[in-house]
Structures are given as structure tokens and as C-alpha cells.
Write an enzyme that holds these catalytic residues in place. Sequence first.
Site, PDB file in Angstrom:
ATOM      1  N   THR A 187       0.788   3.416  -3.751  1.00  0.00           N
ATOM      2  CA  THR A 187       0.994   4.348  -4.854  1.00  0.00           C
ATOM      3  C   THR A 187      -0.325   5.066  -5.072  1.00  0.00           C
ATOM      4  O   THR A 187      -1.391   4.483  -4.937  1.00  0.00           O
ATOM      5  CB  THR A 187       1.429   3.596  -6.127  1.00  0.00           C
ATOM      6  OG1 THR A 187       2.613   2.883  -5.823  1.00  0.00           O
ATOM      7  CG2 THR A 187       1.705   4.550  -7.271  1.00  0.00           C
ATOM      8  N   GLY A 280       1.890  -0.919  -9.797  1.00  0.00           N
ATOM      9  CA  GLY A 280       3.158  -1.563 -10.140  1.00  0.00           C
ATOM     10  C   GLY A 280       3.299  -1.728 -11.642  1.00  0.00           C
ATOM     11  O   GLY A 280       3.028  -0.802 -12.412  1.00  0.00           O
TER      12      GLY A 280
HETATM   13  O1  DON Z   1       7.363   3.128  -9.495  1.00  0.00           O
HETATM   14  C1  DON Z   1       6.826   2.051  -9.614  1.00  0.00           C
HETATM   15  O2  DON Z   1       6.644   1.497 -10.689  1.00  0.00           O
HETATM   16  C2  DON Z   1       6.323   1.329  -8.374  1.00  0.00           C
HETATM   17  N1  DON Z   1       6.980   1.873  -7.228  1.00  0.00           N
HETATM   18  C3  DON Z   1       4.825   1.469  -8.301  1.00  0.00           C
HETATM   19  C4  DON Z   1       4.254   0.664  -7.200  1.00  0.00           C
HETATM   20  C5  DON Z   1       2.789   0.627  -7.176  1.00  0.00           C
HETATM   21  O3  DON Z   1       2.121   1.097  -8.050  1.00  0.00           O
HETATM   22  C6  DON Z   1       2.202  -0.105  -6.025  1.00  0.00           C
HETATM   23  N2  DON Z   1       0.853   0.264  -5.782  1.00  0.00           N
HETATM   24  N3  DON Z   1      -0.144  -0.069  -6.225  1.00  0.00           N
END
Ligand code: DON
Length: 374
Positions: A187, A280
Site C-alpha cells: 500500500t 492495514g
Molecule cells: O484497504 C485496506 O485497508 C488494505 N488493503 C490496506 C493494506 C495495507 O495498508 C497494507 N500495507 N501496508
Amino acid sequence: MNKVAPVFVKETPWKTGDTLVQKDLANTIKRIRDLGAKGFYEGETAKLIAEQMKKDHGIITEDDLKNYKAKNRAPIVFDYKGTTVVSMPLPSSGGIILEQMLKMSAMEHIGTMKYGTLASVQLMSEVERRAFADRAKFLGDPDFVKVPVKTLVNDEYLKKRMSDYDPTKAGNSKDIKEGYIQEGEETTHFDVLDNEGNAVSTTTTLNGSFGSGIVVAGAGFLLNYEMDDFSVKPGVPNMFGTVGQEANAIAPGKRMLSSMTPTIVLKDNKPYIVVGTPGGTTIPTSVYQTIVDIIDFKLSPEDAVNFPKFHQQWLPDVIYVEKTFNKDVVAKLEAMGYKIEERGSIGRTEVIMIKDGTITAVADHRGDDGAVGY
Ligand code: DON
């Protein structure tokens, strides 16, 4: 007589009490004294080096020397049993693998062993084997390769490195290779502010490492793993350990529940704080804490981004804290009955703050993030 190095050689062998006069070297040092780095990398000294190179079929030219720049680099600094070790950073492997080795053998209680015994020599050899396997795979000039330094010296990583250590058996370099370094989760967050005061806060996500791991043939991009953001079954945790219920159940045409929190805080209807992060489920808490840190606790945006964060996500019923979080507060929370767990980085928060005509852009020190202005 050796014409290549006449200065060090005499017709008759050197005797105790002879004086070695190094005129050429003295002249070189004088040029450095008078001209600084140019006294070495340019002019007479550079010419002499280049001539010597030609004679001996070397490839370094006067231009190469002129273009060479010494670099200042931050040392490797870490704690070891009440001491602070300051050592050589990349492009030497020394400091990094020293940190790895000291930490790995500490994990296996080197402090209870004695010098030169079977136990200590075997343990230290196995530790050295693992550090050098990592050195071969991961380390090089950081101007050319991305080296996962933080991971390589991280306790969790080193614990895993030592998980196949067996004090009763000889290890071997065929089976023991470099450690496994997981790709970061995928992300990305960025903030932009233009010279007319327009602000953008954007978070995009593939979810886990390389998304679903599938590249669309001929199209050149990865498919995401956003299905994991649905609640696959009531009460079953997803990759971030969160549970959901029917509201986030999979259904045709339905979009999954994200935690992304790209945010712009306005003051007098103008952008004041532009903020967001990957991470996340820790995304909303990181953004929440950053805003409270700035607006309520009056921290600078740098401190708001970089000070240790914590995270509570209902289930599991735990407060996660970053490793550098205040230990006294942790102890007091535990005394109140909270379960506290240390974890790795919470978010990688980016902030632009516009206050009294001054723009401050902060890139989180937890990652390789950057802040630039044009
Ligand atoms: O939309 C969301 O909440 C997740 N797909 C975010 C995932 C995420 O931040 C992973 N990376 N650090």
C-alpha cells in the site's frame, strides 16, 4: 633494483637506524595540505596516478579521479548490553553484520559461556556463517542497491535466522543460506500540495505483498488481493488480524471494507494538514494519532509522524506498541490490566502541514519515504 617503487628500496638492505626519507610522499601531502581534496584528486597527484595506471595497464584516468567524491555516511549505531556500539555503515558490511552477530549470539546466551569452549566457538561460528550468508546475498553499495538494513538487524528477523541453530550438530553452508526477507505490504500513500494551495491525499493498495501475485499478461500490472479485506466468514480474522461480520461479507457487486484514510484537515476552509499512511488496520489509528498529536498535543509534524505509535483494533484485545514506546507507560497499562504487545512499525505516515504561510512536509522515518519540494 625495482624501478616501480624506488622510494622504498635501497641498493643495500635496510638496517636498524637507517633513515627512510619519503620525499615524493611528502610532496603529495604538501599538495593535499595546500589544495585539500584537489591536491590528491586533481593536478599533479592525479596526473601521477593516471600515468602509473597507464604504465601498469590500469584503467583509472584523471577524469575518474576528478569525479570521485568522498561521502559522509551515518554510522551504524546500536545498543549491546548497556553499551552503545558505533560502527562502519555500508558500503562496508562490517557494522551491519557486527550488529547481526552480536545480537544473534546474545539470543543464544553467549554471556553464560566461556572463551574458547566448544559451546562458544560453535555458536559463534554458526552466527558468523549466517551473517556472512546475508552479506553475500543482500549487501552492496547502497547508492546502487536497496539494502534492507533495518530488517537485517531486526530482532524478529535474527530470531528466525537462529531458529535452525542446533548446539549439538555442525551446521553447513549448503543448507544454511541467507535469511528470508518478506517484501513489504503493498500500500502506498502520498500527499501533494501545489503552488495554488490545492492538496491531494492519496492511498492506493494491492493489499499484501505483490497483491495476489498475479501479473496480467501483456498488460504489465499486478492484480490486487483486496478480497482479503472482506470478512470471509464472521469472526475469522483477515491478514491484519481483524474480524468482521455480515456487514462486510462477500456479495456480488459489493466492495470490500478498507481501512485507508487519506485525509485533508482544513482550517478556514484551506488545507492545514494533509495526511495518510499505509498499514492495514493501523492506518486509521496512525492518522488519528497524528492529528491529535498536532492539534491537541501541539507536537511538531515531525514528532507527530515519528514519535512511537500504538494501536488497538478491538480484536485481538491487545494494545500494540512500537518497540520504542515509553516503557513506563507500558508497565502502568499492564498494571491496569491491559495486554500489551510490541510489534514492528505502525504505519508510515506522511504529512504536509501548511501553517502561517509555511509548508512543512514530513516523510516517515520508519520507511524509505521522502519529502521533496519543487
Ligand atoms: O484497504 C485496506 O485497508 C488494505 N488493503 C490496506 C493494506 C495495507 O495498508 C497494507 N500495507 N501496508
